[in-house]
Design an enzyme around this catalytic site. Structure first.
Site, PDB file in Angstrom:
ATOM      1  N   THR A  62      -0.137   6.576   9.715  1.00  0.00           N
ATOM      2  CA  THR A  62       0.278   5.889   8.421  1.00  0.00           C
ATOM      3  C   THR A  62      -0.552   4.822   7.829  1.00  0.00           C
ATOM      4  OG1 THR A  62       1.546   4.664   9.612  1.00  0.00           O
ATOM      5  CG2 THR A  62       2.544   6.498   8.710  1.00  0.00           C
ATOM      6  N   ARG A  97      -3.334  -0.054  11.105  1.00  0.00           N
ATOM      7  CA  ARG A  97      -3.273  -1.121  10.749  1.00  0.00           C
ATOM      8  C   ARG A  97      -4.930  -1.849  10.725  1.00  0.00           C
ATOM      9  NH1 ARG A  97      -4.426  -5.413   9.343  1.00  0.00           N
ATOM     10  NH2 ARG A  97      -2.893  -7.357   8.960  1.00  0.00           N
ATOM     11  N   LYS A  98      -5.685  -1.466  11.595  1.00  0.00           N
ATOM     12  CA  LYS A  98      -6.776  -1.986  11.993  1.00  0.00           C
ATOM     13  C   LYS A  98      -6.863  -3.378  11.965  1.00  0.00           C
ATOM     14  CE  LYS A  98      -9.643   1.488  10.056  1.00  0.00           C
ATOM     15  NZ  LYS A  98      -8.773   2.745   9.254  1.00  0.00           N
ATOM     16  N   PHE A  99      -5.932  -3.898  12.970  1.00  0.00           N
ATOM     17  CA  PHE A  99      -5.887  -5.321  13.331  1.00  0.00           C
ATOM     18  C   PHE A  99      -7.175  -6.066  13.569  1.00  0.00           C
ATOM     19  CE2 PHE A  99      -1.844  -3.769  14.556  1.00  0.00           C
ATOM     20  CZ  PHE A  99      -1.119  -4.700  13.603  1.00  0.00           C
ATOM     21  N   GLY A 103      -5.809 -13.088  18.833  1.00  0.00           N
ATOM     22  CA  GLY A 103      -4.602 -12.996  19.285  1.00  0.00           C
ATOM     23  C   GLY A 103      -3.249 -13.150  18.720  1.00  0.00           C
ATOM     24  N   ASN A 104      -3.092 -14.579  18.480  1.00  0.00           N
ATOM     25  CA  ASN A 104      -1.759 -15.069  18.121  1.00  0.00           C
ATOM     26  C   ASN A 104      -1.471 -14.542  16.796  1.00  0.00           C
ATOM     27  OD1 ASN A 104       0.572 -16.816  18.465  1.00  0.00           O
ATOM     28  ND2 ASN A 104      -0.427 -17.664  16.484  1.00  0.00           N
ATOM     29  N   TYR A 230     -17.903  13.341   5.740  1.00  0.00           N
ATOM     30  CA  TYR A 230     -16.970  14.559   6.707  1.00  0.00           C
ATOM     31  C   TYR A 230     -17.948  15.314   7.426  1.00  0.00           C
ATOM     32  CZ  TYR A 230     -13.065  13.155   3.129  1.00  0.00           C
ATOM     33  OH  TYR A 230     -12.146  12.675   2.945  1.00  0.00           O
TER      34      TYR A 230
HETATM   35  O1  S5P Z   1     -13.703   5.227  10.594  1.00  0.00           O
HETATM   36  C1  S5P Z   1     -13.004   5.484  10.205  1.00  0.00           C
HETATM   37  C2  S5P Z   1     -11.687   5.102  10.726  1.00  0.00           C
HETATM   38  C3  S5P Z   1     -10.402   5.461  10.288  1.00  0.00           C
HETATM   39  S1  S5P Z   1      -8.975   5.373  11.010  1.00  0.00           S
HETATM   40  N1  S5P Z   1     -12.840   6.243   8.952  1.00  0.00           N
HETATM   41  C4  S5P Z   1     -11.722   6.728   8.383  1.00  0.00           C
HETATM   42  O2  S5P Z   1     -11.636   7.508   7.373  1.00  0.00           O
HETATM   43  N2  S5P Z   1     -10.557   6.231   9.084  1.00  0.00           N
HETATM   44  C5  S5P Z   1      -9.079   6.708   8.464  1.00  0.00           C
HETATM   45  O3  S5P Z   1      -8.896   7.961   8.361  1.00  0.00           O
HETATM   46  C6  S5P Z   1      -8.976   6.157   6.626  1.00  0.00           C
HETATM   47  O4  S5P Z   1      -8.472   4.828   6.771  1.00  0.00           O
HETATM   48  C7  S5P Z   1      -8.025   7.342   6.409  1.00  0.00           C
HETATM   49  O5  S5P Z   1      -6.673   6.812   6.321  1.00  0.00           O
HETATM   50  C8  S5P Z   1      -8.395   8.496   7.046  1.00  0.00           C
HETATM   51  C9  S5P Z   1      -9.380   9.474   6.562  1.00  0.00           C
HETATM   52  O6  S5P Z   1      -8.665   9.883   5.185  1.00  0.00           O
HETATM   53  P1  S5P Z   1      -9.306  11.243   4.572  1.00  0.00           P
HETATM   54  O7  S5P Z   1      -8.723  11.295   3.508  1.00  0.00           O
HETATM   55  O8  S5P Z   1     -10.804  10.835   4.350  1.00  0.00           O
HETATM   56  O9  S5P Z   1      -9.346  12.302   5.637  1.00  0.00           O
END
Ligand code: S5P
Length: 293
Positions: A62, A97-99, A103-104, A230
């Protein structure tokens, strides 16, 4: 690479983190390494997609901050929330969330605010750029609950800054915190031991197993015009040795055409099921070839 040749079930017991073991065991029993990424803006659509996809996936990713009507009902509230859908179908939830802070601050972002992420997400993602403090901050809330952190070792986007040194340091940070860091977002299986970037056998004393989850997977597109790149499930799982394919738009693109008053129609659900099964099969077959089954 030694771990890439082992089955999910064989690898599970060596993970100190209980949620990592659960993910591997779900993947093994459901015969799926598909993680569905659902970047949609309404709770209803998120839950409809999750419900349709449930039987085909081992994880659902999510971005809570995309959901415009996000509230308690989206996740932990009631029988229809994401948590209930996940329990019914057997998949883990990870909030991407990619924090990326000290740390705090990440501790507060993880456990407070309107999203209360630590109350519902089995895994969260974090950048390693702040150093080990980010892991300690998240661990404060994650460890007592047995939850896991996934570090970004690399990104799928064009021109990302994660070079070999960054990946290696990220790997070392994970190895120091293996009870909470379960693995990486990465494009290939990079390191398994501190002394050697390509150990020959799993028996090597300091070889350490991590989960590799890989976004940027599509059977139809090669890019999205905004930097995303992709690859195919075979390239990710078989050639690059990664464990889980993360697929988003490849599965839910066009879903808005199947909405009826904001609710996903039966035809829309069928589209989600059909595409999930297509990716599930490609990812699973690639994994079975990789482990020599
Ligand atoms: O390097 C990354 C890391 C993440 S977590 N590249 C990404 O695309 N993501 C995540 O993967 C991005 O935030 C999205 O939610 C998902 C890819 O979605 P898509 O629609 O391109 O398959």
């Amino acid at each position: 690479s030694p771990f890439a040749r082992l089955s999910y079930a064989t690898r599970a017991p060596s993970f100190p983190n209980p949620t990592a073991r659960r993910l591997l065991s779900l993947a093994s029993s459901k015969r799926t390494n598909l993680c569905l990424s659902v970047d949609v803006t309404s709770t209803q659509l998120l839950l409809d997609i999750a419900d349709a996809a449930g039987p085909y996936i081992c994880a659902l990713k999510t971005h809570a901050d995309i959901v415009e009507d996000f509230d308690f009902e989206t996740t932990v509230g009631g029988e229809k929330g994401l948590k209930a859908v996940a329990e019914k179908n057997g998949f883990v939830i990870f909030e991407d969330r990619k924090f990326a802070d000290i740390g705090n601050t990440v501790h507060l972002q993880y456990s407070s605010g309107i999203h209360h992420i630590s109350s519902w997400a089995d895994f969260v993602t974090a950048h390693s750029v702040p150093g080990p403090g980010i892991v300690s901050g998240l661990a404060k809330a994650a460890k007592p609950l047995g939850r896991g952190v996934i570090l970004l070792a690399e990104m799928s986007s064009k021109g990302n800054l994660c070079d070999e040194m960054y990946r290696k340091k990220t790997w070392e940070m994970a190895r120091e915190n293996r009870d909470v860091v379960v693995g990486f977002i990465g494009m290939q299986r990079y390191f398994e031991s501190a002394s050697d970037s390509a150990p020959d056998s799993a028996a090597e004393s300091d070889a350490t197993d991590f989960l590799y989850l890989t976004p940027g997977v599509s059977l139809t597109a090669s890019s999205d015009g905004l930097g995303q790149q992709y690859r195919t499930p075979e390239d990710v799982v078989e050639t690059s040795g990664c464990d889980f394919i993360i697929v988003g738009r490849g599965i839910y693109a066009g879903v808005e055409e199947h909405l009826d008053g904001g609710v996903l129609s039966e035809k829309g659900k069928e589209m989600i099921r059909r595409r999930c099964e297509e990716y599930r099969k490609r990812g699973w077959d690639a994994y079975e070839r990789r482990i020599g089954k």
